[in-house]
Motif scaffolding. Sequence first.
Motif, PDB file in Angstrom:
ATOM      1  N   PHE A  67       0.535 -12.289   6.121  1.00 60.15           N
ATOM      2  CA  PHE A  67      -0.474 -11.575   6.915  1.00 60.15           C
ATOM      3  C   PHE A  67      -1.789 -11.393   6.155  1.00 60.15           C
ATOM      4  O   PHE A  67      -2.771 -10.909   6.721  1.00 60.15           O
ATOM      5  CB  PHE A  67       0.063 -10.214   7.366  1.00 60.15           C
ATOM      6  CG  PHE A  67       1.144 -10.300   8.406  1.00 60.15           C
ATOM      7  CD1 PHE A  67       0.843 -10.649   9.719  1.00 60.15           C
ATOM      8  CD2 PHE A  67       2.457 -10.025   8.093  1.00 60.15           C
ATOM      9  CE1 PHE A  67       1.834 -10.723  10.694  1.00 60.15           C
ATOM     10  CE2 PHE A  67       3.465 -10.092   9.057  1.00 60.15           C
ATOM     11  CZ  PHE A  67       3.147 -10.444  10.354  1.00 60.15           C
ATOM     12  N   ILE A 105       0.888  -4.468   2.429  1.00 60.02           N
ATOM     13  CA  ILE A 105       1.773  -3.932   3.465  1.00 60.02           C
ATOM     14  C   ILE A 105       1.871  -2.418   3.324  1.00 60.02           C
ATOM     15  O   ILE A 105       2.078  -1.894   2.225  1.00 60.02           O
ATOM     16  CB  ILE A 105       3.184  -4.553   3.357  1.00 60.02           C
ATOM     17  CG1 ILE A 105       3.093  -6.082   3.399  1.00 60.02           C
ATOM     18  CG2 ILE A 105       4.106  -4.006   4.446  1.00 60.02           C
ATOM     19  CD1 ILE A 105       2.420  -6.652   4.626  1.00 60.02           C
ATOM     20  N   CYS A 152       2.702  -2.380   8.511  1.00 62.57           N
ATOM     21  CA  CYS A 152       1.337  -2.227   9.030  1.00 62.57           C
ATOM     22  C   CYS A 152       0.332  -2.690   7.981  1.00 62.57           C
ATOM     23  O   CYS A 152       0.660  -2.870   6.813  1.00 62.57           O
ATOM     24  CB  CYS A 152       1.060  -0.747   9.334  1.00 62.57           C
ATOM     25  SG  CYS A 152       2.122  -0.036  10.587  1.00 62.57           S
ATOM     26  N   LYS A 153      -0.908  -2.836   8.445  1.00 67.83           N
ATOM     27  CA  LYS A 153      -2.031  -3.043   7.532  1.00 67.83           C
ATOM     28  C   LYS A 153      -2.366  -1.689   6.905  1.00 67.83           C
ATOM     29  O   LYS A 153      -1.989  -0.642   7.448  1.00 67.83           O
ATOM     30  CB  LYS A 153      -3.259  -3.541   8.304  1.00 67.83           C
ATOM     31  CG  LYS A 153      -3.114  -4.919   8.887  1.00 67.83           C
ATOM     32  CD  LYS A 153      -4.397  -5.304   9.617  1.00 67.83           C
ATOM     33  CE  LYS A 153      -4.300  -6.695  10.208  1.00 67.83           C
ATOM     34  NZ  LYS A 153      -5.563  -7.101  10.845  1.00 67.83           N
ATOM     35  N   ASP A 195       0.834  -1.196   0.000  1.00 63.21           N
ATOM     36  CA  ASP A 195       0.000   0.000   0.000  1.00 63.21           C
ATOM     37  C   ASP A 195       0.872   1.251   0.000  1.00 63.21           C
ATOM     38  O   ASP A 195       0.583   2.210  -0.695  1.00 63.21           O
ATOM     39  CB  ASP A 195      -0.923  -0.021   1.220  1.00 63.21           C
ATOM     40  CG  ASP A 195      -1.904   1.116   1.223  1.00 63.21           C
ATOM     41  OD1 ASP A 195      -2.701   1.210   0.269  1.00 63.21           O
ATOM     42  OD2 ASP A 195      -1.870   1.926   2.169  1.00 63.21           O
ATOM     43  N   LYS A 218      -2.862  -0.515  11.440  1.00 60.31           N
ATOM     44  CA  LYS A 218      -2.624  -1.432  12.556  1.00 60.31           C
ATOM     45  C   LYS A 218      -1.299  -2.151  12.308  1.00 60.31           C
ATOM     46  O   LYS A 218      -1.065  -2.719  11.242  1.00 60.31           O
ATOM     47  CB  LYS A 218      -3.757  -2.452  12.672  1.00 60.31           C
ATOM     48  CG  LYS A 218      -3.592  -3.371  13.854  1.00 60.31           C
ATOM     49  CD  LYS A 218      -4.788  -4.301  14.002  1.00 60.31           C
ATOM     50  CE  LYS A 218      -4.720  -5.013  15.283  1.00 60.31           C
ATOM     51  NZ  LYS A 218      -4.376  -6.190  15.578  1.00 60.31           N
ATOM     52  N   LEU A 238       1.503  -4.800  12.079  1.00 61.37           N
ATOM     53  CA  LEU A 238       1.569  -6.248  11.882  1.00 61.37           C
ATOM     54  C   LEU A 238       2.671  -6.808  12.768  1.00 61.37           C
ATOM     55  O   LEU A 238       3.769  -6.260  12.811  1.00 61.37           O
ATOM     56  CB  LEU A 238       1.878  -6.568  10.418  1.00 61.37           C
ATOM     57  CG  LEU A 238       0.816  -6.144   9.414  1.00 61.37           C
ATOM     58  CD1 LEU A 238       1.346  -6.269   7.995  1.00 61.37           C
ATOM     59  CD2 LEU A 238      -0.433  -6.995   9.587  1.00 61.37           C
ATOM     60  N   SER A 273       2.965  -9.827   2.676  1.00 61.54           N
ATOM     61  CA  SER A 273       1.591  -9.654   2.221  1.00 61.54           C
ATOM     62  C   SER A 273       0.844 -10.983   2.220  1.00 61.54           C
ATOM     63  O   SER A 273      -0.314 -11.059   2.637  1.00 61.54           O
ATOM     64  CB  SER A 273       1.583  -9.029   0.825  1.00 61.54           C
ATOM     65  OG  SER A 273       0.266  -8.871   0.362  1.00 61.54           O
ATOM     66  N   ASN A 292      -4.959  -0.086   7.254  1.00 64.36           N
ATOM     67  CA  ASN A 292      -5.679   0.714   8.251  1.00 64.36           C
ATOM     68  C   ASN A 292      -4.749   1.195   9.360  1.00 64.36           C
ATOM     69  O   ASN A 292      -5.205   1.694  10.381  1.00 64.36           O
ATOM     70  CB  ASN A 292      -6.851  -0.075   8.831  1.00 64.36           C
ATOM     71  CG  ASN A 292      -6.413  -1.267   9.670  1.00 64.36           C
ATOM     72  OD1 ASN A 292      -5.225  -1.513   9.886  1.00 64.36           O
ATOM     73  ND2 ASN A 292      -7.388  -2.032  10.147  1.00 64.36           N
ATOM     74  N   VAL A 320      -2.651  -9.280   3.773  1.00 63.45           N
ATOM     75  CA  VAL A 320      -3.032  -7.874   3.556  1.00 63.45           C
ATOM     76  C   VAL A 320      -1.930  -7.183   2.756  1.00 63.45           C
ATOM     77  O   VAL A 320      -0.775  -7.612   2.794  1.00 63.45           O
ATOM     78  CB  VAL A 320      -3.233  -7.090   4.877  1.00 63.45           C
ATOM     79  CG1 VAL A 320      -4.409  -7.592   5.669  1.00 63.45           C
ATOM     80  CG2 VAL A 320      -1.973  -7.068   5.710  1.00 63.45           C
TER      81      VAL A 320
END
Length: 175
Positions: free
Chosen positions: A162, A166, A100-101, A33, A105, A107, A159, A103, A164
């Motif tokens: 988890f 990254i 992080c995610k 991301d 948060k 990881l 990615s 959002n 999601v």
Amino acid sequence: MPAPLIWLGAACLGLYASNKANVAYLKHHDIVDAMPGESDQKSIPVNGSIVTCGIYGVLDHTGIWYENTIYELSGKGLVRCVSPERFLGNRSGTHIYVACKPNNKVLANCLAANRARKQLFTLLDYHLFDQNCHRFVAEMLVNHEVAVTSFSDLNTFLSEFFDVPIKWNRALVKK
């Protein structure tokens, strides 16, 4: 004497161009991301967080956060525990980034932190392009050998691990 400098410059330019292409691929395929330095968000690392810093704008160094220290594989093959300041020492990066995610948060994986702690002072056969810090981090997450050799590979691995994309946020580090 100028020829080696030209070759070195060409190699650095090639690495830079390759890195830009990898970043575009990672973003296009929703693997990443935001790369380190692209997000204005700041996050506090927790035990088991994956952290990174830059090396001369071309390479990245990664480790695993644990109790305001970072477990890393040094360039000499030694698994060591260093302060955030030491993690940045002798590198061009001025900030540490945490995975992080999207959002924001953080990881983290406590099992990876525990595995890294058990490896403290272990001497591994280090190779810049094969057995390096990125592979060390990935192997601490899954507790077996993996074919991760670059920061791009590590982002893809994280990615998938988890599940999601990254997002690399600047780490808020206690002084």
